[in-house]
Design a protein around this motif. Structure first.
Motif, short mmCIF file in Angstrom:
data_model
loop_
_atom_site.label_atom_id
_atom_site.label_comp_id
_atom_site.label_asym_id
_atom_site.label_seq_id
_atom_site.Cartn_x
_atom_site.Cartn_y
_atom_site.Cartn_z
N ARG A 83 -48.70 -26.53 -49.20
CA ARG A 83 -47.76 -27.66 -49.21
C ARG A 83 -47.09 -27.82 -47.85
N SER A 84 -47.13 -29.07 -47.34
CA SER A 84 -46.41 -29.44 -46.13
C SER A 84 -45.31 -30.41 -46.48
N LEU A 85 -44.30 -30.50 -45.63
CA LEU A 85 -43.13 -31.34 -45.92
C LEU A 85 -43.00 -32.44 -44.88
N ALA A 86 -42.96 -33.68 -45.37
CA ALA A 86 -42.75 -34.84 -44.53
C ALA A 86 -41.35 -35.39 -44.77
N SER A 87 -40.90 -36.27 -43.88
CA SER A 87 -39.58 -36.90 -44.00
C SER A 87 -39.76 -38.40 -44.15
N THR A 88 -39.23 -38.95 -45.25
CA THR A 88 -39.44 -40.35 -45.59
C THR A 88 -38.12 -41.03 -45.90
N ILE A 89 -38.01 -42.28 -45.48
CA ILE A 89 -36.85 -43.11 -45.77
C ILE A 89 -37.25 -44.13 -46.82
N THR A 90 -36.43 -44.30 -47.84
CA THR A 90 -36.68 -45.29 -48.86
C THR A 90 -35.73 -46.46 -48.72
N ARG A 91 -36.25 -47.66 -48.89
CA ARG A 91 -35.43 -48.87 -48.79
C ARG A 91 -34.37 -48.92 -49.89
N GLY A 99 -43.85 -38.48 -41.33
CA GLY A 99 -44.89 -37.46 -41.33
C GLY A 99 -44.31 -36.06 -41.39
N ILE A 100 -45.22 -35.07 -41.34
CA ILE A 100 -44.83 -33.69 -41.63
C ILE A 100 -44.12 -33.03 -40.45
N SER A 101 -43.30 -32.04 -40.79
CA SER A 101 -42.61 -31.21 -39.79
C SER A 101 -42.93 -29.74 -40.02
N THR A 102 -44.04 -29.47 -40.67
CA THR A 102 -44.46 -28.09 -40.93
C THR A 102 -45.71 -27.78 -40.13
N GLU A 103 -45.92 -26.49 -39.89
CA GLU A 103 -47.08 -26.02 -39.12
C GLU A 103 -47.76 -24.89 -39.88
N ASN A 104 -48.91 -24.50 -39.38
CA ASN A 104 -49.66 -23.38 -39.98
C ASN A 104 -49.88 -23.58 -41.48
N GLN A 105 -50.42 -24.78 -41.81
CA GLN A 105 -50.71 -25.12 -43.20
C GLN A 105 -49.49 -24.99 -44.11
N GLY A 106 -48.37 -25.45 -43.58
CA GLY A 106 -47.15 -25.51 -44.39
C GLY A 106 -46.33 -24.24 -44.46
#
Length: 313
Positions: free
Chosen positions: A141-149, A278-285
């Motif tokens: 699992r990787s983690l991205a950052s998203t803004i919702t309207r 997009g994601i802010s994780t490395e090394n496959q999460g």
């Protein structure tokens, strides 16, 4: 599974494939063969088409490397592409057929990365249920950052002040089709920090923009005639995704990206429900880049998971 048939993709299927993607409930332009095939020389394509009673029913963009099938390594996400007629029971049958077919081809492992739900036109997670029923899966699992309207979050003070500083100093935000100045900044940053080049060359991103001018767009921050920062946006029906972000030393000094995202996020959310950094994780999460995600959270981004599922055959 008498009603289901599986076939390997060939260029003869290109038009039928693209038409299915365009009408699917969870596909984006990344699955159009005009996008996928720009790097066909880098991957051994093993994309699959599933037919039900002779009609195209689902797609799986994929490639093979050794004894492993990947839902395509050249794409940020992949997984089974479905129509609004696809049923849960038949998706289970599709994965049973898929596993049996891959075993017969001496493929022993699968790495499957589904389309994140924010990109779906409508609920489309039948595949996530099916692989748990049919396969012995392990999750990355990787983690991205998203803004919702619907529920935008307040910006951190540092981001607000940065945007004001850049605006007051005369930084101008504009869209451009000239990718070269931004690509020089991006390449220099990646080389300095990681010793890497962008995934796309300048020639490749220019070609893809020409093929998908409404889906791939570049916004830059300029001081006079000099480009000091920018972001390449990948635009699908529901999500604007920041594919590349970079600023020059001068751009960082005047907080050019804060002002750029002030403009770009507001414009994006006028027509699209989500803006995804997009994601802010490395090394496959397994490692969270806290400095990177702090910046994205400062713009109001909150967590969305990009999951990879692995199983042995």
């Amino acid at each position: 599974m008498p009603n289901l048939e599986i076939r390997r993709y060939t260029p003869a299927f290109a038009d039928e494939w693209n038409q299915f993607v365009a009408a699917s409930k969870n596909g984006t332009f990344l699955f159009d063969r005009r996008y996928m095939d720009y790097h066909a020389d880098r991957f051994q394509d093993h994309s699959l088409l599933f037919f039900r009673r002779g009609k195209l029913y689902a797609l799986l963009p994929a490639n093979v490397d050794g004894d492993t099938l990947y839902s395509h390594q050249g794409l940020t996400y992949g997984g089974l592409i479905m129509s609004d007629k696809t049923t849960a029971a038949e998706v289970v049958d599709i994965f049973r057929l898929l596993n049996a077919t891959l075993r017969s081809e001496d493929i022993r492992k699968v790495l499957y990365k589904p389309v994140p739900w924010i990109y779906h036109q409508q609920p489309s997670e039948e595949d996530l249920y099916a692989i748990v029923e049919v396969c012995d899966v392990r999750l990355t699992r990787s983690l991205a950052s998203t803004i919702t309207r619907e529920h935008p979050n307040a910006w951190y003070r540092i981001r607000k002040c940065g945007a004001q500083k850049a605006q007051q100093s005369g930084v101008v935000i504009e869209e451009t089709e000239d990718y070269q100045p931004f690509w020089q900044i991006l390449t220099a940053n990646l080389q300095a920090r990681y010793g890497l080049n962008p995934v796309h060359t300048l020639e490749e991103i220019t070609l893809l923009h020409q093929r998908f001018p409404q889906h791939i767009r570049l916004f830059v921050a300029k001081e006079g005639n000099e480009t000091i920062g920018g972001s390449v946006l990948y635009i699908s029906n529901r999500v604007v995704h920041s594919q590349y972000i970079a600023a020059s030393p001068r751009g960082r000094e005047v907080h050019a990206l804060d002002w750029l995202f002030d403009v770009v996020i507001r414009q994006s959310l006028e027509k699209h429900p989500y803006f995804d950094f997009g994601i802010s994780t490395e090394n496959q999460g397994t490692y969270l880049n806290e400095g990177l995600i702090y910046q994205k959270e400062g713009f109001g981004g909150r967590g969305i998971c990009y999951d990879w599922y692995k199983w042995n055959l």
